[in-house]
Scaffold this motif. Sequence first.
Motif, PDB file in Angstrom:
ATOM      1  N   UNK A 219       2.932  12.738  -7.416  1.00  0.00           N
ATOM      2  CA  UNK A 219       3.384  11.781  -8.519  1.00  0.00           C
ATOM      3  C   UNK A 219       4.880  11.441  -8.354  1.00  0.00           C
ATOM      4  N   UNK A 220       5.684  12.198  -8.128  1.00  0.00           N
ATOM      5  CA  UNK A 220       7.077  12.128  -7.983  1.00  0.00           C
ATOM      6  C   UNK A 220       7.322  11.147  -6.756  1.00  0.00           C
ATOM      7  N   UNK A 221       6.845  11.301  -5.806  1.00  0.00           N
ATOM      8  CA  UNK A 221       6.916  10.338  -4.702  1.00  0.00           C
ATOM      9  C   UNK A 221       6.280   8.974  -4.722  1.00  0.00           C
ATOM     10  N   UNK A 222       5.163   8.938  -5.362  1.00  0.00           N
ATOM     11  CA  UNK A 222       4.685   7.638  -5.884  1.00  0.00           C
ATOM     12  C   UNK A 222       5.418   6.768  -6.703  1.00  0.00           C
TER      13      UNK A 222
ATOM     14  N   UNK B 178      25.955  -2.098 -12.075  1.00  0.00           N
ATOM     15  CA  UNK B 178      24.871  -2.205 -13.535  1.00  0.00           C
ATOM     16  C   UNK B 178      23.901  -3.321 -13.210  1.00  0.00           C
ATOM     17  N   UNK B 179      23.959  -4.289 -12.381  1.00  0.00           N
ATOM     18  CA  UNK B 179      23.132  -5.246 -12.168  1.00  0.00           C
ATOM     19  C   UNK B 179      21.950  -4.727 -11.372  1.00  0.00           C
ATOM     20  N   UNK B 180      21.982  -3.966 -10.371  1.00  0.00           N
ATOM     21  CA  UNK B 180      20.654  -3.374  -9.720  1.00  0.00           C
ATOM     22  C   UNK B 180      19.968  -2.521 -10.868  1.00  0.00           C
ATOM     23  N   UNK B 181      20.660  -1.778 -11.780  1.00  0.00           N
ATOM     24  CA  UNK B 181      19.744  -1.321 -12.854  1.00  0.00           C
ATOM     25  C   UNK B 181      19.335  -2.123 -13.866  1.00  0.00           C
ATOM     26  N   UNK B 182      19.823  -3.215 -14.286  1.00  0.00           N
ATOM     27  CA  UNK B 182      19.315  -4.062 -14.945  1.00  0.00           C
ATOM     28  C   UNK B 182      18.115  -4.831 -14.202  1.00  0.00           C
ATOM     29  N   UNK B 183      18.020  -4.907 -13.097  1.00  0.00           N
ATOM     30  CA  UNK B 183      16.967  -5.841 -12.290  1.00  0.00           C
ATOM     31  C   UNK B 183      15.739  -4.775 -12.173  1.00  0.00           C
ATOM     32  N   UNK B 184      15.888  -3.249 -12.674  1.00  0.00           N
ATOM     33  CA  UNK B 184      14.839  -2.536 -12.694  1.00  0.00           C
ATOM     34  C   UNK B 184      14.301  -2.242 -14.200  1.00  0.00           C
ATOM     35  N   UNK B 185      15.057  -2.784 -15.093  1.00  0.00           N
ATOM     36  CA  UNK B 185      14.839  -2.600 -16.540  1.00  0.00           C
ATOM     37  C   UNK B 185      13.270  -2.846 -16.841  1.00  0.00           C
ATOM     38  N   UNK B 186      12.826  -1.839 -17.745  1.00  0.00           N
ATOM     39  CA  UNK B 186      11.342  -1.958 -18.040  1.00  0.00           C
ATOM     40  C   UNK B 186      11.050  -3.138 -18.817  1.00  0.00           C
TER      41      UNK B 186
ATOM     42  N   UNK C 274       9.284   2.425  -7.798  1.00  0.00           N
ATOM     43  CA  UNK C 274      10.802   1.865  -8.113  1.00  0.00           C
ATOM     44  C   UNK C 274      11.238   1.094  -7.086  1.00  0.00           C
ATOM     45  N   UNK C 275      11.096   1.611  -5.756  1.00  0.00           N
ATOM     46  CA  UNK C 275      11.414   0.814  -4.459  1.00  0.00           C
ATOM     47  C   UNK C 275      10.907  -0.315  -4.413  1.00  0.00           C
ATOM     48  N   UNK C 276       9.553  -0.508  -4.602  1.00  0.00           N
ATOM     49  CA  UNK C 276       9.031  -1.830  -4.562  1.00  0.00           C
ATOM     50  C   UNK C 276       9.482  -2.741  -5.642  1.00  0.00           C
ATOM     51  N   UNK C 277      10.106  -2.409  -6.653  1.00  0.00           N
ATOM     52  CA  UNK C 277      10.426  -3.146  -7.771  1.00  0.00           C
ATOM     53  C   UNK C 277       9.295  -3.487  -8.829  1.00  0.00           C
ATOM     54  N   UNK C 278       8.300  -2.434  -8.939  1.00  0.00           N
ATOM     55  CA  UNK C 278       7.153  -2.688  -9.598  1.00  0.00           C
ATOM     56  C   UNK C 278       7.397  -2.618 -11.283  1.00  0.00           C
ATOM     57  N   UNK C 279       7.257  -3.730 -11.891  1.00  0.00           N
ATOM     58  CA  UNK C 279       7.618  -3.832 -13.320  1.00  0.00           C
ATOM     59  C   UNK C 279       6.068  -3.738 -14.101  1.00  0.00           C
TER      60      UNK C 279
ATOM     61  N   UNK D 190       0.604  -1.246  -0.122  1.00  0.00           N
ATOM     62  CA  UNK D 190       0.026   0.108   0.130  1.00  0.00           C
ATOM     63  C   UNK D 190       0.898   1.186  -0.042  1.00  0.00           C
ATOM     64  N   UNK D 191       0.441   2.227  -0.527  1.00  0.00           N
ATOM     65  CA  UNK D 191       0.937   3.625  -0.543  1.00  0.00           C
ATOM     66  C   UNK D 191      -0.082   4.587   0.037  1.00  0.00           C
TER      67      UNK D 191
END
Lengths: 336, 336
Positions: A69-72, B296-304, A77-82, A54-55
Amino acid sequence: MIKKTFRFGTAIVDYYFAGSFAQLKELADVMTTVLLTDEHVFAAHERRFKGWNSIVLKPGEAYKIQATVDSVIGRLVELGADRKWTIVGVGGGVITDLAGYIAAIYLRGIRCGFVPTTLLALVDASIGGKNGIDVGPYKNMVGTIRQPAFLLHDMTLLQSLPEAEWRNGFAEIIKHAAIRDAKMFRELEVGSVDSYRKKKAALADLVQRNALLKTKVVLADEFEGGERRLLNFGHTLGHALENQYELSHGEAISIGMAFAAKLSQQRTAFRSAARLVGLLDRYGLPTLATYNKDKVLPVLSRDKKKEGASVHFVLLERIGKALVEPIPLNELSDLL
Amino acid sequence: MIKKTFRFGTAIVDYYFAGSFAQLKELADVMTTVLLTDEHVFAAHERRFKGWNSIVLKPGEAYKIQATVDSVIGRLVELGADRKWTIVGVGGGVITDLAGYIAAIYLRGIRCGFVPTTLLALVDASIGGKNGIDVGPYKNMVGTIRQPAFLLHDMTLLQSLPEAEWRNGFAEIIKHAAIRDAKMFRELEVGSVDSYRKKKAALADLVQRNALLKTKVVLADEFEGGERRLLNFGHTLGHALENQYELSHGEAISIGMAFAAKLSQQRTAFRSAARLVGLLDRYGLPTLATYNKDKVLPVLSRDKKKEGASVHFVLLERIGKALVEPIPLNELSDLL
């Protein structure tokens, strides 16, 4: 839970009426979903958020801005949302606008759903795909039109709704009746906020009819070339007042509708301004305001509905029937 | 001016090849258009901007961020830009990405066109509707996919292009050849940056072929479910390197392509890694780099392009033919 599916262009939207929050698990995967909500909603329904990412945002229109928007996005990104993630907005119009907008731009668009918690969001804000944020005094200056994947209605969420929020919702319901549904207008004339709050079935029926009424208007005109503009009834002056004075959205558009009704009497065959003013009054909504024309006019002249030197104003022809008329800014200045 | 029209979903895009900047007046109304450009382009072509509303930004990828979007939106409000206005991006990929993104969100979307001024923008960045901004080290983390109304090619704008920018453009041209066009690959093997710069007709032909090649890939798959992913060849590692080290986009993806070619030899029947490396080298592009895997790897792991625990990597099967293979992040860690 009653499912109805609508297709807007290439987007498919599932509406779940008479559902419950617990059924959200059937619509979105707990591991790859984040719920966006505000402190009021979270405090009132904390138990339901258990187990979900939750946010929780500060409540209110003042936070419908880029900084939020910036903070969400930072949190996503922190949550690793893809790209496989879903954002679900659980809240009123501010939350659904923010959730829809962030889902539209994060990673160039991820899946999104809404669980509206206010009457206004149930009948209006969550429907039609418009989202956005305010820029200074200008409402929804930035945003997109993009449909959510689903809407989930849980009427029990309204139990914590403050009195003022009921009035906000009825302002949009009265607007719908005024522009498209004379029969509903007559029903509202014998009802009241209290009577609907007491009769759950009548309220659920009213909510569903309004959600479908708005959906039909949007289906006919997703990108607002014609029909959809009618939904702006009361909103042109309303938006200009809302951010400059201490008015809720419902209060602002109520004043805007009363103004537009009187304008309609001058410019169309409309003769029922007093009836509309009476109905707004019946639902505890203001219909008159003193405001500084010199503060309001510059905002009107920046209105999204402005094209060239005219503002596209929605007028009534009769109860249940509206039309759009371009009114030159200088004429409007005299009328205010 | 040669006009070709393409339809992407419901959007119609007009391509004007062999045109001139002066013809922009035929495509956009001077009074209700704003040109978005950067200081380099403006300084090199100041005369051409006369009579147009212009917003001139600081140059470089470092400014492809939200703060720039905020300031441009503030300027649009000041200019009184309404829904009938057009934003034209005149510049390289940073400018077309910003112009496309701002046009997509301002007033929930206004008309947009591009006049690319770099080889990279002509053959790649201006095509396909992807736009966006960077968030911290993450490239294009925020954006939309939305087609411009038109593209106008004026090859004389390349006269002011710095040497390094030619190499950036050829990196994408070589990418196109590697994934889709073995014949063009062979032609590039006997050409050079200098030979194309000297032969205007050959360059114009190469630009047009590349613009059409990318267009065909995007037409087949606007929202990147399949085919369009092939355009990411070299970009997965490339993007991870680009913002963390002092590399241009072309240099970064050149290193990314060389890595992906070697990876292809391990995982597919591909045997021409040396040939690709040779071609990149011929166009002055780097193919090897020392980098810190832990950065590099942490950025790769956030790749779109990441979904779950795998990164979708584009590999070559042979010169002119690519495929997508999901590679688990832990395997990738060993390979780097």
